[in-house]
Write a protein that holds these residues in place. Structure first.
Motif, PDB file in Angstrom:
ATOM      1  N   ASP A   1       0.959  -1.157  -0.021  1.00 50.45           N
ATOM      2  CA  ASP A   1       0.141   0.137  -0.029  1.00 50.45           C
ATOM      3  C   ASP A   1       0.818   1.408   0.063  1.00 50.45           C
ATOM      4  N   ALA A   2       2.148   1.191  -0.471  1.00 51.32           N
ATOM      5  CA  ALA A   2       3.067   2.431  -0.497  1.00 51.32           C
ATOM      6  C   ALA A   2       2.621   3.542  -1.438  1.00 51.32           C
ATOM      7  N   ARG A   3       1.949   3.040  -2.606  1.00 52.03           N
ATOM      8  CA  ARG A   3       1.411   4.282  -3.421  1.00 52.03           C
ATOM      9  C   ARG A   3       0.230   4.910  -2.981  1.00 52.03           C
ATOM     10  N   ASP A   4      -0.568   4.286  -2.362  1.00 47.61           N
ATOM     11  CA  ASP A   4      -1.747   4.982  -1.818  1.00 47.61           C
ATOM     12  C   ASP A   4      -1.480   5.873  -0.359  1.00 47.61           C
ATOM     13  N   THR A   5      -0.325   5.215   0.365  1.00 50.86           N
ATOM     14  CA  THR A   5       0.243   6.153   1.440  1.00 50.86           C
ATOM     15  C   THR A   5       0.780   7.293   1.176  1.00 50.86           C
ATOM     16  N   ILE A   6       1.835   7.207  -0.029  1.00 43.29           N
ATOM     17  CA  ILE A   6       2.374   8.360  -0.124  1.00 43.29           C
ATOM     18  C   ILE A   6       1.621   9.293  -0.836  1.00 43.29           C
ATOM     19  N   ARG A   7       0.669   8.982  -1.596  1.00 44.38           N
ATOM     20  CA  ARG A   7      -0.408   9.808  -2.481  1.00 44.38           C
ATOM     21  C   ARG A   7      -1.205  10.525  -1.384  1.00 44.38           C
ATOM     22  N   ARG A   8      -1.373  10.230  -0.243  1.00 42.02           N
ATOM     23  CA  ARG A   8      -2.290  10.929   0.801  1.00 42.02           C
ATOM     24  C   ARG A   8      -1.697  12.186   1.327  1.00 42.02           C
ATOM     25  N   ILE A   9      -0.521  12.326   0.886  1.00 46.96           N
ATOM     26  CA  ILE A   9       0.144  13.580   1.417  1.00 46.96           C
ATOM     27  C   ILE A   9       0.855  14.374   0.180  1.00 46.96           C
ATOM     28  N   GLU A  10       0.517  15.657   0.424  1.00 40.84           N
ATOM     29  CA  GLU A  10       0.977  16.512  -0.731  1.00 40.84           C
ATOM     30  C   GLU A  10       2.272  16.580  -0.853  1.00 40.84           C
ATOM     31  N   ARG A  11       2.802  16.587  -2.027  1.00 39.09           N
ATOM     32  CA  ARG A  11       4.115  16.584  -2.375  1.00 39.09           C
ATOM     33  C   ARG A  11       4.820  17.624  -1.828  1.00 39.09           C
ATOM     34  N   ASP A  12       4.264  18.718  -1.557  1.00 40.37           N
ATOM     35  CA  ASP A  12       4.937  20.071  -1.154  1.00 40.37           C
ATOM     36  C   ASP A  12       5.319  19.623   0.477  1.00 40.37           C
ATOM     37  N   GLU A  13       4.437  18.765   1.322  1.00 42.12           N
ATOM     38  CA  GLU A  13       4.698  18.520   2.335  1.00 42.12           C
ATOM     39  C   GLU A  13       5.748  17.275   2.581  1.00 42.12           C
ATOM     40  N   LEU A  14       6.049  16.591   1.689  1.00 40.30           N
ATOM     41  CA  LEU A  14       7.213  15.499   1.618  1.00 40.30           C
ATOM     42  C   LEU A  14       8.589  16.121   1.325  1.00 40.30           C
ATOM     43  N   ILE A  15       8.376  17.200   0.270  1.00 43.30           N
ATOM     44  CA  ILE A  15       9.616  17.897   0.175  1.00 43.30           C
ATOM     45  C   ILE A  15      10.196  18.747   1.405  1.00 43.30           C
ATOM     46  N   GLU A  16       9.004  19.391   1.860  1.00 40.90           N
ATOM     47  CA  GLU A  16       9.289  20.038   3.464  1.00 40.90           C
ATOM     48  C   GLU A  16      10.194  19.003   4.376  1.00 40.90           C
ATOM     49  N   GLU A  17       9.485  17.622   4.410  1.00 38.42           N
ATOM     50  CA  GLU A  17      10.049  16.904   5.300  1.00 38.42           C
ATOM     51  C   GLU A  17      11.598  16.485   4.837  1.00 38.42           C
ATOM     52  N   LEU A  18      11.825  16.570   3.618  1.00 41.43           N
ATOM     53  CA  LEU A  18      13.186  16.243   3.141  1.00 41.43           C
ATOM     54  C   LEU A  18      14.092  17.332   3.435  1.00 41.43           C
ATOM     55  N   VAL A  19      13.581  18.495   3.311  1.00 38.47           N
ATOM     56  CA  VAL A  19      14.582  19.666   3.577  1.00 38.47           C
ATOM     57  C   VAL A  19      14.802  19.819   5.045  1.00 38.47           C
ATOM     58  N   ARG A  20      13.802  19.569   5.613  1.00 36.76           N
ATOM     59  CA  ARG A  20      13.888  19.670   7.119  1.00 36.76           C
ATOM     60  C   ARG A  20      14.884  18.457   7.827  1.00 36.76           C
ATOM     61  N   THR A  21      14.944  17.510   7.355  1.00 36.29           N
ATOM     62  CA  THR A  21      15.662  16.408   7.873  1.00 36.29           C
ATOM     63  C   THR A  21      17.031  16.511   7.276  1.00 36.29           C
ATOM     64  N   TYR A  22      17.226  17.029   5.944  1.00 34.26           N
ATOM     65  CA  TYR A  22      18.592  17.277   5.545  1.00 34.26           C
ATOM     66  C   TYR A  22      19.411  18.399   6.265  1.00 34.26           C
ATOM     67  N   LEU A  23      18.323  19.300   6.711  1.00 31.90           N
ATOM     68  CA  LEU A  23      19.286  20.628   7.319  1.00 31.90           C
ATOM     69  C   LEU A  23      19.391  20.231   8.825  1.00 31.90           C
ATOM     70  N   ALA A  24      18.464  19.542   9.377  1.00 34.62           N
ATOM     71  CA  ALA A  24      18.603  19.048  10.677  1.00 34.62           C
ATOM     72  C   ALA A  24      20.053  18.293  10.891  1.00 34.62           C
ATOM     73  N   ALA A  25      20.205  17.227   9.895  1.00 38.07           N
ATOM     74  CA  ALA A  25      21.458  16.391   9.729  1.00 38.07           C
ATOM     75  C   ALA A  25      22.760  17.483   9.603  1.00 38.07           C
ATOM     76  N   ARG A  26      22.727  18.162   8.806  1.00 33.28           N
ATOM     77  CA  ARG A  26      23.728  19.215   8.502  1.00 33.28           C
ATOM     78  C   ARG A  26      24.288  19.827   9.659  1.00 33.28           C
ATOM     79  N   LEU A  27      23.101  20.643  10.396  1.00 35.31           N
ATOM     80  CA  LEU A  27      23.208  21.630  11.380  1.00 35.31           C
ATOM     81  C   LEU A  27      23.691  21.192  12.624  1.00 35.31           C
ATOM     82  N   ARG A  28      23.809  19.832  13.013  1.00 34.71           N
ATOM     83  CA  ARG A  28      24.043  19.215  14.069  1.00 34.71           C
ATOM     84  C   ARG A  28      25.620  19.471  14.616  1.00 34.71           C
TER      85      ARG A  28
END
Length: 86
Positions: free
Chosen positions: A59-86
């Motif tokens: 059910d991976a496709r339906d799960t990821i489609r329930r979330i707006e792509r901009d929200e997914l991209i925000e998660e990537l940016v947040r996680t990337y920056l959190a890892a870099r700024l530690r």
């Protein structure tokens, strides 16, 4: 300042994964089990919006489609920056 004019913030507990994080993890797991490169497939989905990049296995496709792509991209940016700024 009245109550209605105050900006409210909702913060998740740091150990609580976001919906986007759970969707990424599920997609990664399902894509890996099916033999796909999860980074390429998830990137293709984020860039194009075409859900065919994500397998329907587990059910991976339906799960990821329930979330707006901009929200997914925000998660990537947040996680990337959190890892870099530690």
């Amino acid at each position: 300042m009245s109550f209605s004019e105050e900006t409210m913030q909702f913060r998740l507990r740091p150990d609580e994964p976001t919906r986007a994080e759970r969707a990424f993890l599920l997609a990664h797991e399902a894509l890996s089990e099916k033999g796909y490169n999860p980074i390429h497939q998830i990137s293709g989905y984020l860039l194009s919006g075409d859900p065919a990049y994500i397998t329907s296995f587990k059910d991976a496709r339906d799960t990821i489609r329930r979330i707006e792509r901009d929200e997914l991209i925000e998660e990537l940016v947040r996680t990337y920056l959190a890892a870099r700024l530690r």
